[in-house]
Design a protein around this motif. Structure first.
Motif, PDB file in Angstrom:
ATOM      1  N   LYS A  80      86.805 -18.815   1.907  1.00  0.00           N
ATOM      2  CA  LYS A  80      85.989 -18.499   3.289  1.00  0.00           C
ATOM      3  C   LYS A  80      85.963 -19.361   4.404  1.00  0.00           C
ATOM      4  CE  LYS A  80      82.576 -16.765   5.220  1.00  0.00           C
ATOM      5  NZ  LYS A  80      82.225 -14.991   5.874  1.00  0.00           N
ATOM      6  N   MET A  81      86.244 -20.348   4.178  1.00  0.00           N
ATOM      7  CA  MET A  81      86.647 -21.255   4.623  1.00  0.00           C
ATOM      8  C   MET A  81      87.692 -20.902   5.798  1.00  0.00           C
ATOM      9  SD  MET A  81      87.382 -25.982   3.766  1.00  0.00           S
ATOM     10  CE  MET A  81      88.748 -25.153   3.957  1.00  0.00           C
ATOM     11  N   LEU A  82      89.050 -20.672   4.931  1.00  0.00           N
ATOM     12  CA  LEU A  82      90.036 -20.373   5.942  1.00  0.00           C
ATOM     13  C   LEU A  82      89.579 -19.462   6.844  1.00  0.00           C
ATOM     14  CD1 LEU A  82      92.649 -20.700   3.285  1.00  0.00           C
ATOM     15  CD2 LEU A  82      91.906 -22.387   4.610  1.00  0.00           C
ATOM     16  N   GLN A  83      88.757 -18.340   6.433  1.00  0.00           N
ATOM     17  CA  GLN A  83      88.369 -17.251   7.268  1.00  0.00           C
ATOM     18  C   GLN A  83      87.584 -17.539   7.977  1.00  0.00           C
ATOM     19  OE1 GLN A  83      85.299 -14.566   5.704  1.00  0.00           O
ATOM     20  NE2 GLN A  83      85.908 -12.881   6.706  1.00  0.00           N
ATOM     21  N   ASN A  84      86.766 -18.291   8.180  1.00  0.00           N
ATOM     22  CA  ASN A  84      86.582 -18.998   9.167  1.00  0.00           C
ATOM     23  C   ASN A  84      87.166 -19.683  10.725  1.00  0.00           C
ATOM     24  OD1 ASN A  84      83.515 -18.349   8.196  1.00  0.00           O
ATOM     25  ND2 ASN A  84      82.852 -20.036   7.066  1.00  0.00           N
ATOM     26  N   PHE A  85      88.279 -20.194   9.884  1.00  0.00           N
ATOM     27  CA  PHE A  85      88.827 -20.766  11.132  1.00  0.00           C
ATOM     28  C   PHE A  85      89.561 -19.601  12.077  1.00  0.00           C
ATOM     29  CE2 PHE A  85      89.833 -24.642   7.712  1.00  0.00           C
ATOM     30  CZ  PHE A  85      89.309 -25.071   8.357  1.00  0.00           C
ATOM     31  N   VAL A  86      89.308 -18.725  11.391  1.00  0.00           N
ATOM     32  CA  VAL A  86      90.102 -17.732  12.989  1.00  0.00           C
ATOM     33  C   VAL A  86      89.779 -16.313  13.243  1.00  0.00           C
ATOM     34  CG1 VAL A  86      92.762 -17.972  10.981  1.00  0.00           C
ATOM     35  CG2 VAL A  86      90.836 -16.457   9.923  1.00  0.00           C
ATOM     36  N   VAL A  87      88.387 -16.471  12.727  1.00  0.00           N
ATOM     37  CA  VAL A  87      87.096 -15.601  13.902  1.00  0.00           C
ATOM     38  C   VAL A  87      86.174 -16.108  13.720  1.00  0.00           C
ATOM     39  CG1 VAL A  87      87.954 -13.776  11.646  1.00  0.00           C
ATOM     40  CG2 VAL A  87      86.010 -15.548  10.993  1.00  0.00           C
ATOM     41  N   ASP A  88      85.119 -15.212  15.076  1.00  0.00           N
ATOM     42  CA  ASP A  88      84.196 -16.164  15.245  1.00  0.00           C
ATOM     43  C   ASP A  88      83.242 -15.941  14.381  1.00  0.00           C
ATOM     44  OD1 ASP A  88      85.912 -16.610  18.083  1.00  0.00           O
ATOM     45  OD2 ASP A  88      85.755 -14.613  18.483  1.00  0.00           O
ATOM     46  N   ASP A  89      82.863 -14.670  14.204  1.00  0.00           N
ATOM     47  CA  ASP A  89      82.064 -14.385  13.284  1.00  0.00           C
ATOM     48  C   ASP A  89      81.518 -15.574  12.105  1.00  0.00           C
ATOM     49  OD1 ASP A  89      79.610 -13.867  11.633  1.00  0.00           O
ATOM     50  OD2 ASP A  89      80.145 -11.939  11.529  1.00  0.00           O
ATOM     51  N   LYS A  90      81.481 -16.536  11.930  1.00  0.00           N
ATOM     52  CA  LYS A  90      80.997 -17.307  10.841  1.00  0.00           C
ATOM     53  C   LYS A  90      79.903 -17.509   9.665  1.00  0.00           C
ATOM     54  CE  LYS A  90      84.145 -20.733  13.513  1.00  0.00           C
ATOM     55  NZ  LYS A  90      84.842 -20.348  12.862  1.00  0.00           N
ATOM     56  N   SER A  91      79.208 -16.064  10.448  1.00  0.00           N
ATOM     57  CA  SER A  91      78.347 -15.837   9.524  1.00  0.00           C
ATOM     58  C   SER A  91      78.881 -15.214   8.329  1.00  0.00           C
ATOM     59  CB  SER A  91      76.903 -15.137   9.576  1.00  0.00           C
ATOM     60  OG  SER A  91      77.878 -13.489   9.725  1.00  0.00           O
ATOM     61  N   VAL A  92      77.897 -15.896   6.831  1.00  0.00           N
ATOM     62  CA  VAL A  92      77.756 -15.198   5.054  1.00  0.00           C
ATOM     63  C   VAL A  92      76.575 -14.763   5.432  1.00  0.00           C
ATOM     64  CG1 VAL A  92      76.770 -17.848   4.948  1.00  0.00           C
ATOM     65  CG2 VAL A  92      78.221 -16.180   3.111  1.00  0.00           C
ATOM     66  N   THR A  93      76.146 -13.464   4.310  1.00  0.00           N
ATOM     67  CA  THR A  93      74.891 -13.407   4.242  1.00  0.00           C
ATOM     68  C   THR A  93      74.036 -14.451   2.812  1.00  0.00           C
ATOM     69  OG1 THR A  93      75.574 -12.003   1.730  1.00  0.00           O
ATOM     70  CG2 THR A  93      76.313 -10.463   4.390  1.00  0.00           C
ATOM     71  N   PHE A  94      72.451 -14.172   2.926  1.00  0.00           N
ATOM     72  CA  PHE A  94      72.185 -15.018   1.792  1.00  0.00           C
ATOM     73  C   PHE A  94      72.377 -14.923   0.988  1.00  0.00           C
ATOM     74  CE2 PHE A  94      68.519 -15.682  -0.873  1.00  0.00           C
ATOM     75  CZ  PHE A  94      68.286 -16.676   0.247  1.00  0.00           C
ATOM     76  N   GLY A  95      72.621 -13.154  -0.035  1.00  0.00           N
ATOM     77  CA  GLY A  95      73.259 -13.349  -1.023  1.00  0.00           C
ATOM     78  C   GLY A  95      74.932 -13.572  -1.854  1.00  0.00           C
ATOM     79  N   GLY A  96      75.772 -13.781  -0.938  1.00  0.00           N
ATOM     80  CA  GLY A  96      77.240 -14.477  -0.741  1.00  0.00           C
ATOM     81  C   GLY A  96      76.755 -15.365  -0.027  1.00  0.00           C
ATOM     82  N   CYS A  97      75.999 -16.747   0.267  1.00  0.00           N
ATOM     83  CA  CYS A  97      75.811 -17.627  -0.257  1.00  0.00           C
ATOM     84  C   CYS A  97      75.220 -18.642  -0.855  1.00  0.00           C
ATOM     85  CB  CYS A  97      74.489 -18.471   1.276  1.00  0.00           C
ATOM     86  SG  CYS A  97      74.812 -19.568   1.618  1.00  0.00           S
ATOM     87  N   LEU A  98      74.293 -17.652  -1.509  1.00  0.00           N
ATOM     88  CA  LEU A  98      73.846 -17.435  -2.757  1.00  0.00           C
ATOM     89  C   LEU A  98      74.742 -17.343  -4.900  1.00  0.00           C
ATOM     90  CD1 LEU A  98      71.385 -18.366  -4.856  1.00  0.00           C
ATOM     91  CD2 LEU A  98      71.045 -16.015  -4.831  1.00  0.00           C
ATOM     92  N   VAL A  99      75.790 -16.335  -4.182  1.00  0.00           N
ATOM     93  CA  VAL A  99      76.318 -16.249  -5.420  1.00  0.00           C
ATOM     94  C   VAL A  99      77.828 -17.351  -4.874  1.00  0.00           C
ATOM     95  CG1 VAL A  99      78.542 -15.083  -6.190  1.00  0.00           C
ATOM     96  CG2 VAL A  99      75.893 -13.715  -5.503  1.00  0.00           C
TER      97      VAL A  99
END
Length: 238
Positions: A80-99
């Protein structure tokens, strides 16, 4: 009927090192190399221990599980961190963050218990040759050092200590980083330091563990050479 005036949280934004936009391509490359090295090193350690009969001992049993846990807990956050380096949308769903948090917490805690079990195993091994928590690790190594110092032979002390040096290095790095994260006084600079320390704790340490245990361990190096010779022989036969 009661009405609640509130807003339901549906997602979070993971900014991380988002403030350094010009550094994001370089950071992506660095962390991708670290993550790849960690996956290759830990997977290789598991396969090596599984295939070499000389490594079928309690210490390597724990080391194999440590490598598996390292793969799991670094994989909970790094993609997820690597993804955030290359995309503009840095959001994560509440459920995804919890998991993500639960998986990371479970395997990071498992790492602590495995390190404690490895410390106890080293103490038991040394004690009989002579005659889940941080406190277990510290107590075990106090006993180990005391047992080593009682040995009459300097060569014996050196050899025995070398068997524990790899684990002691891993424990020092693991708990040293963890202590640094939680013992800092609250401040704006401390938050930035926490980011760096958490990256080291969650991404770099899983990469270092297989390197520490392979570079300082004679049995592992011999097993690597043996497998290398087998592949070389197979290549010549082909």
């Amino acid at each position: 009927m009661k009405y609640w005036n509130g807003t339901e949280v549906t997602e979070f934004y993971l900014w991380g090192f988002g403030g350094q936009r010009q550094l994001q391509p370089a950071l992506f490359t660095v962390f991708l190399v670290i993550y790849t090295t960690s996956m290759v090193g830990n997977t290789g350690m598991i396969l090596l221990i599984h295939t070499d009969s000389r490594l079928q001992t309690p210490m390597y049993f724990f080391l194999q599980h440590l490598a598996f846990v390292d793969i799991c807990y670094t994989s909970a956050i790094t993609p997820k961190m690597l993804q955030n380096f290359v995309v503009d949308d840095k959001s994560v769903t509440f459920g995804g963050c919890l998991v993500q948090l639960l998986v990371y917490a479970i395997f990071a805690t498992s790492d602590c218990y495995i390190l404690a079990a490895m410390a106890v195993d080293r103490y038991v091994a040394i004690w009989f040759n002579l005659t889940f928590t941080v406190s277990v690790v510290i107590f075990s190594y106090i006993c180990i050092l005391a047992a080593i110092l009682k040995m009459p032979s300097a060569a014996g002390r050196k050899k025995t200590f070398s068997t524990c040096a790899s684990h002691l290095t891993a424990v020092t790095i693991f708990y040293g980083t963890l202590s640094y994260m939680y013992l800092q006084p609250p401040s704006e600079q401390a938050q930035e330091n926490m980011k760096v320390a958490s990256v080291f704790y969650g991404i770099v340490i899983p990469m270092l563990n297989p390197l520490i245990y392979s570079l300082r361990n004679k049995e592992v190096k011999e097993a690597v050479k043996m497998i290398g010779k087998k592949f070389f022989t197979l290549g010549q036969n082909c």
